[in-house]
Design an enzyme around this catalytic site. Structure first.
Site, mmCIF file in Angstrom:
data_model
loop_
_atom_site.group_PDB
_atom_site.id
_atom_site.type_symbol
_atom_site.label_atom_id
_atom_site.label_comp_id
_atom_site.label_asym_id
_atom_site.label_seq_id
_atom_site.Cartn_x
_atom_site.Cartn_y
_atom_site.Cartn_z
ATOM 1 N N ASP A 17 0.390 18.566 -8.164
ATOM 2 C CA ASP A 17 1.015 17.102 -7.669
ATOM 3 C C ASP A 17 0.087 16.560 -6.533
ATOM 4 O O ASP A 17 -0.657 17.464 -5.876
ATOM 5 C CB ASP A 17 2.493 17.666 -6.967
ATOM 6 C CG ASP A 17 3.324 16.520 -6.916
ATOM 7 O OD1 ASP A 17 2.871 15.199 -7.521
ATOM 8 O OD2 ASP A 17 4.403 16.476 -6.653
ATOM 9 N N ARG A 21 -1.139 10.314 -4.475
ATOM 10 C CA ARG A 21 -1.414 9.972 -3.248
ATOM 11 C C ARG A 21 -3.243 10.329 -2.897
ATOM 12 O O ARG A 21 -3.456 9.621 -1.903
ATOM 13 C CB ARG A 21 -0.723 11.062 -2.358
ATOM 14 C CG ARG A 21 0.650 10.519 -2.295
ATOM 15 C CD ARG A 21 1.596 11.558 -1.812
ATOM 16 N NE ARG A 21 1.811 12.508 -2.891
ATOM 17 C CZ ARG A 21 2.499 13.674 -2.627
ATOM 18 N NH1 ARG A 21 2.657 14.103 -1.508
ATOM 19 N NH2 ARG A 21 2.957 14.393 -3.686
ATOM 20 N N HIS A 34 -5.698 11.168 -11.177
ATOM 21 C CA HIS A 34 -5.669 12.025 -12.355
ATOM 22 C C HIS A 34 -7.027 12.472 -13.121
ATOM 23 O O HIS A 34 -7.052 13.688 -13.514
ATOM 24 C CB HIS A 34 -4.826 11.249 -13.531
ATOM 25 C CG HIS A 34 -3.528 10.955 -12.991
ATOM 26 N ND1 HIS A 34 -2.586 11.868 -12.235
ATOM 27 C CD2 HIS A 34 -2.613 9.497 -12.993
ATOM 28 C CE1 HIS A 34 -1.539 11.224 -11.988
ATOM 29 N NE2 HIS A 34 -1.562 10.028 -12.563
ATOM 30 N N ARG A 68 6.889 6.249 -16.153
ATOM 31 C CA ARG A 68 5.667 5.678 -15.111
ATOM 32 C C ARG A 68 5.180 4.518 -15.886
ATOM 33 O O ARG A 68 5.457 4.244 -16.868
ATOM 34 C CB ARG A 68 4.464 6.601 -15.002
ATOM 35 C CG ARG A 68 5.183 7.804 -14.155
ATOM 36 C CD ARG A 68 4.149 8.661 -13.668
ATOM 37 N NE ARG A 68 4.577 9.640 -12.610
ATOM 38 C CZ ARG A 68 3.912 10.567 -11.860
ATOM 39 N NH1 ARG A 68 2.444 10.200 -11.749
ATOM 40 N NH2 ARG A 68 4.506 11.166 -11.185
ATOM 41 N N LEU A 128 -9.299 33.813 -20.232
ATOM 42 C CA LEU A 128 -8.164 33.141 -19.833
ATOM 43 C C LEU A 128 -7.203 32.495 -20.724
ATOM 44 O O LEU A 128 -7.787 32.144 -21.696
ATOM 45 C CB LEU A 128 -8.506 32.179 -18.503
ATOM 46 C CG LEU A 128 -7.492 31.601 -17.872
ATOM 47 C CD1 LEU A 128 -6.799 32.293 -16.840
ATOM 48 C CD2 LEU A 128 -7.961 30.277 -17.296
ATOM 49 N N ARG A 187 10.095 21.617 -4.765
ATOM 50 C CA ARG A 187 11.054 21.711 -5.799
ATOM 51 C C ARG A 187 10.405 21.998 -7.184
ATOM 52 O O ARG A 187 9.240 22.122 -7.201
ATOM 53 C CB ARG A 187 12.035 20.529 -5.651
ATOM 54 C CG ARG A 187 11.113 19.284 -6.045
ATOM 55 C CD ARG A 187 12.096 17.933 -6.141
ATOM 56 N NE ARG A 187 11.078 16.847 -5.847
ATOM 57 C CZ ARG A 187 10.824 16.042 -5.108
ATOM 58 N NH1 ARG A 187 11.294 16.219 -3.942
ATOM 59 N NH2 ARG A 187 9.854 15.145 -4.955
ATOM 60 N N SER A 189 11.177 20.961 -10.248
ATOM 61 C CA SER A 189 11.161 19.417 -11.046
ATOM 62 C C SER A 189 10.925 19.875 -12.659
ATOM 63 O O SER A 189 10.298 19.491 -13.269
ATOM 64 C CB SER A 189 9.701 18.947 -10.774
ATOM 65 O OG SER A 189 9.717 18.223 -9.224
HETATM 66 C C1 FPP Z 1 1.342 14.674 -10.449
HETATM 67 O O1 FPP Z 1 0.671 13.887 -9.232
HETATM 68 C C2 FPP Z 1 0.426 14.728 -11.590
HETATM 69 C C3 FPP Z 1 0.787 14.451 -12.868
HETATM 70 C C4 FPP Z 1 1.923 13.681 -13.437
HETATM 71 C C5 FPP Z 1 -0.341 14.415 -13.876
HETATM 72 C C6 FPP Z 1 -1.227 15.734 -13.941
HETATM 73 C C7 FPP Z 1 -2.235 15.246 -14.622
HETATM 74 C C8 FPP Z 1 -3.551 15.834 -14.587
HETATM 75 C C9 FPP Z 1 -4.070 16.840 -13.434
HETATM 76 C C10 FPP Z 1 -4.502 15.476 -15.580
HETATM 77 C C11 FPP Z 1 -4.122 16.337 -16.889
HETATM 78 C C12 FPP Z 1 -5.377 16.476 -17.415
HETATM 79 C C13 FPP Z 1 -5.506 17.293 -18.588
HETATM 80 C C14 FPP Z 1 -6.935 17.249 -19.293
HETATM 81 C C15 FPP Z 1 -4.450 18.060 -18.980
HETATM 82 P P1 FPP Z 1 1.391 12.362 -9.253
HETATM 83 O O2 FPP Z 1 0.792 11.577 -9.812
HETATM 84 O O3 FPP Z 1 2.911 12.498 -9.112
HETATM 85 O O4 FPP Z 1 0.857 12.335 -7.576
HETATM 86 P P2 FPP Z 1 1.674 11.489 -6.426
HETATM 87 O O5 FPP Z 1 2.915 12.518 -5.974
HETATM 88 O O6 FPP Z 1 0.929 11.604 -5.174
HETATM 89 O O7 FPP Z 1 2.078 10.167 -6.830
#
Ligand code: FPP
Length: 235
Positions: A17, A21, A34, A68, A128, A187, A189
């Site tokens: 998460d 931000r 991302h 989203r 892994l 949490r 989620s």
């Molecule tokens: C949560 O941060 C993150 C996500 C919903 C997406 C996570 C995805 C990646 C790390 C990339 C995945 C890539 C692959 C190759 C599987 P948020 O966007 O909710 O952050 P925020 O709480 O700061 O808004």
């Protein structure tokens, strides 16, 4: 590498998460967050392997994330596409087995094909085990399991916990020992609801793109000091 206690979790589950931000703080679009998050995932896979972690499950896209904005959803799906294609050889070289958990209904056909290719190509890898949770929801996983069971006449009367587990996406994977959530929220989620009944929780304020190997070691170190009783009493 700094020595840490021998008690290494076999399976770590991570909620990555804070990407949005991280980008906002730098006045950049969320999708850059991302992108950085996906790079961080690669380095954390390497660190996990070095530390002796055998299974890593990460929450890449939840059943709720479809709500989203389209641009963000497409951005994450494109990162996922790119990962499945571009990283396939690197995964094989690193002996990393990749599996995708979550609801495959609702994913584009080309993604489904890329998932099958990645899973097949890394099936025999022994290092892994990486599980990417995509279009995943814990409640959705449980309901899909129940629906599969309802189609099986042999379970008309009763079912054991072990039998139930065998209908989950995680059927061949041990339950997580340690759950890490970055980004400050505390949490679950809808992540691995059944599987995390006895998992140790660790929350970090660090935003996922900044979650370094040092931070992972802190989490593992803290885990190694926890007293896991699984509902029993220790003399
Ligand atoms: C949560 O941060 C993150 C996500 C919903 C997406 C996570 C995805 C990646 C790390 C990339 C995945 C890539 C692959 C190759 C599987 P948020 O966007 O909710 O952050 P925020 O709480 O700061 O808004």
């Amino acid at each position: 590498m700094e020595k840490i206690n021998n008690n290494i979790p076999k399976h770590v589950a991570i909620m990555m998460d804070g990407n949005g931000r991280w980008a906002k703080k730098r006045l950049m679009p969320r999708k850059i967050g991302h992108l950085e998050g996906s790079k961080r995932l690669e380095s954390i896979c390497e660190s996990s392997y070095k530390l002796g972690i055998k299974y890593l499950t990460v929450y890449a896209f939840s059943t709720e994330n479809w709500n989203r904005p389209n641009d963000e959803v497409n951005g994450i799906m494109n990162l996922f596409r790119k990962y499945l294609v571009d990283k396939k050889n690197k995964c094989i070289q690193n002996d990393m087995r990749v599996r995708i958990i979550g609801n495959r209904n609702g994913l584009d056909n080309d993604i489904l094909q890329k998932i099958e290719d990645m899973e097949e190509a890394t099936r025999k890898c022994n290092g892994l085990n990486l599980q990417l949770a995509v279009n995943y929801g814990g409640k959705d996983e449980i309901v899909r399991a129940v629906n599969k069971i309802l189609l099986c006449k042999e379970h008309l009367n009763s079912i054991t916990e072990a039998e139930f587990s065998s209908y989950l996406d995680t059927r061949d994977i041990p339950e997580p020992d340690l759950f890490i959530r970055t980004g400050g929220d505390k949490r679950l989620s809808n992540f691995l609801l059944w599987e995390m009944a006895y998992t140790e929780f660790y929350f970090s304020d660090i935003l996922w793109p900044d979650f370094s190997e040092e931070e992972l070691k802190k989490a593992v170190n803290e885990f190694s000091k926890r007293d896991r009783r699984f509902g029993q009493i220790k003399e």
